[in-house]
Design a protein around this motif. Structure first.
Motif, PDB file in Angstrom:
ATOM      1  N   ALA A  63       0.831  -1.205   0.000  1.00  0.00           N
ATOM      2  CA  ALA A  63       0.000   0.000   0.000  1.00  0.00           C
ATOM      3  C   ALA A  63       0.865   1.255   0.000  1.00  0.00           C
ATOM      4  O   ALA A  63       0.506   2.265  -0.607  1.00  0.00           O
ATOM      5  CB  ALA A  63      -0.927  -0.005   1.219  1.00  0.00           C
ATOM      6  N   ARG A  64       2.015   1.186   0.671  1.00  0.00           N
ATOM      7  CA  ARG A  64       2.941   2.327   0.750  1.00  0.00           C
ATOM      8  C   ARG A  64       4.354   1.832   0.565  1.00  0.00           C
ATOM      9  O   ARG A  64       4.750   0.813   1.131  1.00  0.00           O
ATOM     10  CB  ARG A  64       2.820   2.991   2.124  1.00  0.00           C
ATOM     11  N   VAL A  65       5.132   2.566  -0.207  1.00  0.00           N
ATOM     12  CA  VAL A  65       6.539   2.246  -0.424  1.00  0.00           C
ATOM     13  C   VAL A  65       7.335   3.502  -0.146  1.00  0.00           C
ATOM     14  O   VAL A  65       7.018   4.575  -0.667  1.00  0.00           O
ATOM     15  CB  VAL A  65       6.787   1.751  -1.869  1.00  0.00           C
ATOM     16  N   GLU A  66       8.337   3.386   0.715  1.00  0.00           N
ATOM     17  CA  GLU A  66       9.150   4.546   1.099  1.00  0.00           C
ATOM     18  C   GLU A  66      10.621   4.182   1.089  1.00  0.00           C
ATOM     19  O   GLU A  66      10.989   3.022   1.288  1.00  0.00           O
ATOM     20  CB  GLU A  66       8.777   5.032   2.507  1.00  0.00           C
ATOM     21  N   LEU A  67      11.463   5.194   0.898  1.00  0.00           N
ATOM     22  CA  LEU A  67      12.899   5.040   1.057  1.00  0.00           C
ATOM     23  C   LEU A  67      13.196   5.253   2.534  1.00  0.00           C
ATOM     24  O   LEU A  67      12.788   6.264   3.106  1.00  0.00           O
ATOM     25  CB  LEU A  67      13.643   6.058   0.192  1.00  0.00           C
ATOM     26  N   HIS A  68      13.867   4.300   3.159  1.00  0.00           N
ATOM     27  CA  HIS A  68      14.114   4.332   4.607  1.00  0.00           C
ATOM     28  C   HIS A  68      15.593   4.170   4.926  1.00  0.00           C
ATOM     29  O   HIS A  68      16.358   3.642   4.125  1.00  0.00           O
ATOM     30  CB  HIS A  68      13.367   3.175   5.290  1.00  0.00           C
ATOM     31  N   THR A  69      15.943   4.571   6.131  1.00  0.00           N
ATOM     32  CA  THR A  69      17.262   4.313   6.687  1.00  0.00           C
ATOM     33  C   THR A  69      17.112   4.064   8.182  1.00  0.00           C
ATOM     34  O   THR A  69      16.020   4.181   8.734  1.00  0.00           O
ATOM     35  CB  THR A  69      18.242   5.474   6.414  1.00  0.00           C
ATOM     36  N   HIS A  70      18.208   3.730   8.821  1.00  0.00           N
ATOM     37  CA  HIS A  70      18.246   3.562  10.266  1.00  0.00           C
ATOM     38  C   HIS A  70      19.132   4.648  10.850  1.00  0.00           C
ATOM     39  O   HIS A  70      20.203   4.927  10.319  1.00  0.00           O
ATOM     40  CB  HIS A  70      18.811   2.184  10.646  1.00  0.00           C
ATOM     41  N   LYS A  71      18.677   5.255  11.927  1.00  0.00           N
ATOM     42  CA  LYS A  71      19.444   6.297  12.596  1.00  0.00           C
ATOM     43  C   LYS A  71      19.808   5.813  13.995  1.00  0.00           C
ATOM     44  O   LYS A  71      18.953   5.323  14.726  1.00  0.00           O
ATOM     45  CB  LYS A  71      18.628   7.589  12.690  1.00  0.00           C
ATOM     46  N   ASP A  72      21.080   5.943  14.339  1.00  0.00           N
ATOM     47  CA  ASP A  72      21.565   5.550  15.655  1.00  0.00           C
ATOM     48  C   ASP A  72      21.227   6.653  16.655  1.00  0.00           C
ATOM     49  O   ASP A  72      21.732   7.770  16.559  1.00  0.00           O
ATOM     50  CB  ASP A  72      23.077   5.321  15.613  1.00  0.00           C
ATOM     51  N   LEU A  73      20.340   6.350  17.608  1.00  0.00           N
ATOM     52  CA  LEU A  73      19.946   7.325  18.628  1.00  0.00           C
ATOM     53  C   LEU A  73      20.844   7.256  19.860  1.00  0.00           C
ATOM     54  O   LEU A  73      20.631   7.987  20.818  1.00  0.00           O
ATOM     55  CB  LEU A  73      18.478   7.110  19.033  1.00  0.00           C
ATOM     56  N   GLY A  74      21.828   6.377  19.825  1.00  0.00           N
ATOM     57  CA  GLY A  74      22.725   6.206  20.964  1.00  0.00           C
ATOM     58  C   GLY A  74      22.214   5.150  21.911  1.00  0.00           C
ATOM     59  O   GLY A  74      21.060   4.712  21.831  1.00  0.00           O
ATOM     60  N   ASP A  75      23.066   4.711  22.817  1.00  0.00           N
ATOM     61  CA  ASP A  75      22.718   3.692  23.815  1.00  0.00           C
ATOM     62  C   ASP A  75      22.148   2.426  23.170  1.00  0.00           C
ATOM     63  O   ASP A  75      21.271   1.771  23.737  1.00  0.00           O
ATOM     64  CB  ASP A  75      21.734   4.233  24.858  1.00  0.00           C
ATOM     65  N   GLY A  76      22.621   2.091  21.968  1.00  0.00           N
ATOM     66  CA  GLY A  76      22.186   0.867  21.301  1.00  0.00           C
ATOM     67  C   GLY A  76      20.797   0.934  20.701  1.00  0.00           C
ATOM     68  O   GLY A  76      20.235  -0.081  20.318  1.00  0.00           O
ATOM     69  N   VAL A  77      20.202   2.125  20.623  1.00  0.00           N
ATOM     70  CA  VAL A  77      18.854   2.285  20.087  1.00  0.00           C
ATOM     71  C   VAL A  77      18.925   2.775  18.644  1.00  0.00           C
ATOM     72  O   VAL A  77      19.575   3.773  18.345  1.00  0.00           O
ATOM     73  CB  VAL A  77      18.036   3.292  20.934  1.00  0.00           C
ATOM     74  N   MET A  78      18.261   2.032  17.751  1.00  0.00           N
ATOM     75  CA  MET A  78      18.190   2.409  16.343  1.00  0.00           C
ATOM     76  C   MET A  78      16.741   2.751  15.998  1.00  0.00           C
ATOM     77  O   MET A  78      15.822   2.083  16.456  1.00  0.00           O
ATOM     78  CB  MET A  78      18.662   1.261  15.451  1.00  0.00           C
ATOM     79  N   LYS A  79      16.569   3.790  15.197  1.00  0.00           N
ATOM     80  CA  LYS A  79      15.235   4.186  14.762  1.00  0.00           C
ATOM     81  C   LYS A  79      15.195   4.126  13.235  1.00  0.00           C
ATOM     82  O   LYS A  79      16.093   4.629  12.565  1.00  0.00           O
ATOM     83  CB  LYS A  79      14.918   5.600  15.225  1.00  0.00           C
ATOM     84  N   MET A  80      14.139   3.507  12.693  1.00  0.00           N
ATOM     85  CA  MET A  80      13.953   3.475  11.252  1.00  0.00           C
ATOM     86  C   MET A  80      13.145   4.703  10.865  1.00  0.00           C
ATOM     87  O   MET A  80      12.175   5.051  11.526  1.00  0.00           O
ATOM     88  CB  MET A  80      13.231   2.200  10.830  1.00  0.00           C
ATOM     89  N   MET A  81      13.582   5.371   9.763  1.00  0.00           N
ATOM     90  CA  MET A  81      12.883   6.581   9.352  1.00  0.00           C
ATOM     91  C   MET A  81      12.922   6.764   7.846  1.00  0.00           C
ATOM     92  O   MET A  81      13.822   6.266   7.172  1.00  0.00           O
ATOM     93  CB  MET A  81      13.491   7.797  10.045  1.00  0.00           C
TER      94      MET A  81
END
Length: 154
Positions: A63-81
């Motif tokens: 239904a939706r297609v996006e270009l994504h990456t992962h961002k390191d938020l520190g302390d071992g936490v990664m956020k996909m955006m």
């Protein structure tokens, strides 16, 4: 109309060289057979003399297609955006879409990503335009640095 060599040379000089884009080693996968999302990965090669940019992707598989990456938020936490500006593909170089990094995100899958099948993805480049890529589904492929998408709320 007959073109002489000088006219032809002037026309060619006035026409910008388009990036020469090739897609290699593409594959898509889902975290599980019932996953609502999946991702596609590939090597994008630019054999042209100018930088290009992957600016969009589309597929009937989601239904939706996006270009994504992962961002390191520190302390071992990664956020996909989402990466709205897309990904630069340097002249004479390559940009990797790989697990744990930049990728094409397929959200709201219209059906399961079944091992051995293919999914058609249209990649849109700033200069090279649209390119349809038939991407094989390989849910068994193991890549180092992979991020587990099964816990994503998409």
């Amino acid at each position: 109309m007959k073109l002489n060599a000088l006219t032809l040379a002037a026309l060619l000089a006035a026409t910008p060289a388009l990036a020469e884009i090739k897609v290699m080693d593409a594959y898509a996968r889902a975290a599980s057979p019932t996953a609502k999302s999946g991702a596609a990965f590939m090597q994008i090669m630019n054999d042209g003399a100018e930088e290009d940019r992957l600016i969009d992707a589309a597929s009937d598989a989601a239904a939706r297609v996006e270009l994504h990456t992962h961002k390191d938020l520190g302390d071992g936490v990664m956020k996909m955006m989402q990466v709205e500006e897309g990904f630069a593909v340097p002249a004479g170089g390559m940009h990797a879409l790989a697990r744990g990094g930049d990728h094409v995100m397929l959200m709201g899958l219209t059906g399961p990503l079944e091992q051995g099948a293919t999914v058609s993805i249209t990649l849109t480049f700033e200069k090279a335009g649209e390119m349809v890529v038939e991407v094989p589904i390989d849910n068994e492929r193991q890549d180092h640095g992979a991020m587990d998408h099964s816990k994503m709320g998409n």
